[in-house]
Design a protein around this motif. Structure first.
Motif, PDB file in Angstrom:
ATOM      1  N   ARG A 154       0.839  -1.195   0.000  1.00 13.34           N
ATOM      2  CA  ARG A 154       0.000   0.000   0.000  1.00 13.34           C
ATOM      3  C   ARG A 154       0.876   1.248   0.000  1.00 13.34           C
ATOM      4  O   ARG A 154       1.933   1.277   0.638  1.00 13.34           O
ATOM      5  CB  ARG A 154      -0.909   0.017   1.235  1.00 13.34           C
ATOM      6  CG  ARG A 154      -1.933  -1.101   1.290  1.00 13.34           C
ATOM      7  CD  ARG A 154      -2.829  -0.913   2.506  1.00 13.34           C
ATOM      8  NE  ARG A 154      -3.738  -2.032   2.687  1.00 13.34           N
ATOM      9  CZ  ARG A 154      -4.939  -2.122   2.123  1.00 13.34           C
ATOM     10  NH1 ARG A 154      -5.351  -1.139   1.341  1.00 13.34           N
ATOM     11  NH2 ARG A 154      -5.712  -3.167   2.333  1.00 13.34           N
ATOM     12  N   ASP A 155       0.399   2.274  -0.701  1.00 10.82           N
ATOM     13  CA  ASP A 155       1.014   3.594  -0.561  1.00 10.82           C
ATOM     14  C   ASP A 155      -0.109   4.633  -0.484  1.00 10.82           C
ATOM     15  O   ASP A 155      -1.288   4.283  -0.379  1.00 10.82           O
ATOM     16  CB  ASP A 155       2.010   3.879  -1.689  1.00 10.82           C
ATOM     17  CG  ASP A 155       1.332   4.046  -3.052  1.00 10.82           C
ATOM     18  OD1 ASP A 155       0.080   4.051  -3.105  1.00 10.82           O
ATOM     19  OD2 ASP A 155       2.048   4.184  -4.057  1.00 10.82           O
ATOM     20  N   HIS A 156       0.251   5.897  -0.526  1.00 14.21           N
ATOM     21  CA  HIS A 156      -0.753   6.946  -0.334  1.00 14.21           C
ATOM     22  C   HIS A 156      -1.779   7.001  -1.460  1.00 14.21           C
ATOM     23  O   HIS A 156      -2.853   7.586  -1.305  1.00 14.21           O
ATOM     24  CB  HIS A 156      -0.064   8.307  -0.195  1.00 14.21           C
ATOM     25  CG  HIS A 156       0.739   8.694  -1.404  1.00 14.21           C
ATOM     26  ND1 HIS A 156       2.003   8.190  -1.642  1.00 14.21           N
ATOM     27  CD2 HIS A 156       0.442   9.528  -2.440  1.00 14.21           C
ATOM     28  CE1 HIS A 156       2.467   8.705  -2.763  1.00 14.21           C
ATOM     29  NE2 HIS A 156       1.544   9.513  -3.269  1.00 14.21           N
ATOM     30  N   ASP A 157      -1.479   6.381  -2.615  1.00 15.04           N
ATOM     31  CA  ASP A 157      -2.411   6.384  -3.741  1.00 15.04           C
ATOM     32  C   ASP A 157      -3.215   5.091  -3.846  1.00 15.04           C
ATOM     33  O   ASP A 157      -4.004   4.921  -4.781  1.00 15.04           O
ATOM     34  CB  ASP A 157      -1.648   6.591  -5.060  1.00 15.04           C
ATOM     35  CG  ASP A 157      -1.091   8.007  -5.168  1.00 15.04           C
ATOM     36  OD1 ASP A 157      -1.774   8.932  -4.694  1.00 15.04           O
ATOM     37  OD2 ASP A 157       0.017   8.170  -5.705  1.00 15.04           O
ATOM     38  N   GLY A 158      -3.021   4.172  -2.913  1.00  9.95           N
ATOM     39  CA  GLY A 158      -3.751   2.904  -2.970  1.00  9.95           C
ATOM     40  C   GLY A 158      -2.823   1.708  -2.973  1.00  9.95           C
ATOM     41  O   GLY A 158      -1.861   1.648  -2.201  1.00  9.95           O
ATOM     42  N   ILE A 159      -3.074   0.766  -3.882  1.00 12.56           N
ATOM     43  CA  ILE A 159      -2.316  -0.478  -3.949  1.00 12.56           C
ATOM     44  C   ILE A 159      -1.316  -0.403  -5.097  1.00 12.56           C
ATOM     45  O   ILE A 159      -1.643   0.083  -6.196  1.00 12.56           O
ATOM     46  CB  ILE A 159      -3.246  -1.702  -4.158  1.00 12.56           C
ATOM     47  CG1 ILE A 159      -4.361  -1.692  -3.117  1.00 12.56           C
ATOM     48  CG2 ILE A 159      -2.452  -3.006  -4.094  1.00 12.56           C
ATOM     49  CD1 ILE A 159      -3.897  -1.805  -1.692  1.00 12.56           C
ATOM     50  N   VAL A 160      -0.115  -0.900  -4.856  1.00 16.53           N
ATOM     51  CA  VAL A 160       0.923  -0.965  -5.882  1.00 16.53           C
ATOM     52  C   VAL A 160       1.348  -2.412  -6.051  1.00 16.53           C
ATOM     53  O   VAL A 160       1.609  -3.116  -5.066  1.00 16.53           O
ATOM     54  CB  VAL A 160       2.144  -0.104  -5.512  1.00 16.53           C
ATOM     55  CG1 VAL A 160       3.267  -0.283  -6.533  1.00 16.53           C
ATOM     56  CG2 VAL A 160       1.753   1.359  -5.419  1.00 16.53           C
TER      57      VAL A 160
END
Length: 376
Positions: free
Chosen positions: A11-17
């Motif tokens: 997870r990162d600040h924009d969602g799932i990577v």
């Protein structure tokens, strides 16, 4: 192939990577397609599975790995493990590395759905949507109108002998030469050997089920029972209304020790393959099925005594609170129109001596987003 390529997610600040990392140098530089899918996997013989793509990404496998942003696609989807159907969240990676067949690998994303863990319902699901219906046939027969009672007796007097004669004919045709059979021959439509007794028993089973369904319909006529949600009510966290606004009805005889319940449950939808006879040929057909699953009791009240023709709703106290439905059940979802989950709301009238009543309420308007909200 998983030893040559690894997929991991974070997870990162924009969602799932998704991070795709080639291990084998031979796959570096290959074209690949990464798909995020929700898949309905049917758990029965000859299943028909179905999936829907949530997003698709093109990439070239690079030595240092590739980072693919999946964004917030998973925020309104979920994984589910049920009775006859599972819903899976997967990454599918297809690598263009074959002359005839490309290589595919999968990565599970079930833990990344935003739906909070479901609370365990206190009762087994069958006790919610399909409680055992024990009743006294004679007492129930006395409680229904004279016309309905006559219909039941006619069904028994006519249907019983028909079932018996059909079975006798099948047994007789089983043990005589083909040329001397009365009704059931010794072969099927393809000319292959088939038991006359088996044919007769199968026919009696179908006829018996239809007969019993007709008898139960008549036995329910000791009362009227109806249920509907008030037009002004939409189901969301915090929604509530009195049980008397939902349930109505009355019995033509005095009623003792009855229970009124309002329940909610998930219904699974899927498909499977079946073989059907078509003249002398056998063809494969796809059939739909439903299976009632996880359920919760939202309201329950015992009615110790009701006078004849007394409205049920006058004796119902308290409110139906719908919050538990959002904590324990799953929101509706359809994949390809034929697979997925629906949400059912049902009112039940359970009686120890008479046939039970159940009424499913039509298409309740539900705030789907409230399933994804954290529990209070």
């Amino acid at each position: 192939m998983s030893e040559r390529i690894r997929i991991r997610t974070e997870r990162d600040h924009d969602g799932i990577v998704a991070i795709v990392l080639p291990i084998d140098p031979e796959v570096v530089g290959r074209q690949a397609e990464l798909r995020l899918v929700q898949r309905a996997r049917v758990k029965r013989s000859d299943p028909v599975h179905k999936e829907r793509r949530l997003s698709t990404h093109q990439l070239v496998l690079a030595t240092g790995g590739s980072r693919i942003s999946l964004g917030r696609t998973l925020e309104e989807v979920f994984a589910y493990r049920g009775e006859a159907l599972d819903l899976e969240l997967k990454i599918e990676l297809e690598v263009d590395d074959g002359f005839f067949f490309d290589t595919e690998i999968e990565h599970d994303l079930s833990s990344y759905g935003r739906l909070p863990a479901r609370a365990m319902p206190p009762l087994p699901h069958k006790e919610v949507h399909s409680p055992k219906d024990r009743f006294n046939f004679i007492a129930n027969l006395r409680a229904i109108p004279a016309k309905a009672r006559l219909v039941v007796l006619c069904l028994l007097l006519v249907g019983g002998p028909v079932l018996a004669v059909n079975a006798i004919v099948g047994a007789r045709d089983q043990f005589v030469p083909e040329s001397r059979t009365w009704f059931y021959d010794h072969s099927d439509s393809d000319g292959e050997s088939e038991s006359p007794l088996f044919k007769a028993l199968a026919g009696s089973g179908v006829l018996g089920a239809m007969l019993w369904a007709a008898i139960r319909h008549q036995l329910k006529k000791y009362m009227s029972f109806a249920a509907r949600l008030p037009p002004h009510l939409s189901l969301a966290r915090g929604s509530r209304c009195s049980a008397a606004e939902i349930v109505s009805g009355a019995a033509r005889v005095p009623i003792e020790r009855a229970v009124v319940r309002i329940v909610a449950y998930n219904r699974e939808h899927g498909q499977y393959k079946d073989q059907e006879k078509d003249g002398k040929k056998t063809r494969t057909v796809i059939k739909d099925f439903t299976s009632d699953a996880r359920g919760i009791v939202l309201y329950e009240q015992q009615l110790l005594y009701l006078q004849a023709n007394e409205p049920i709703e006058r004796n119902l106290a308290g409110e139906v609170v719908f919050d538990a439905m959002f904590d324990s059940l799953y929101p509706s979802v359809r994949i390809g129109g034929s697979h997925g989950l629906s949400l059912c709301l049902e009112a039940q009238f359970l009686h120890p001596d008479y046939v039970d009543h159940d009424v499913q309420m039509e298409n309740p308007a539900v705030a789907e987003k409230d399933f994804f909200a954290p529990r209070a």
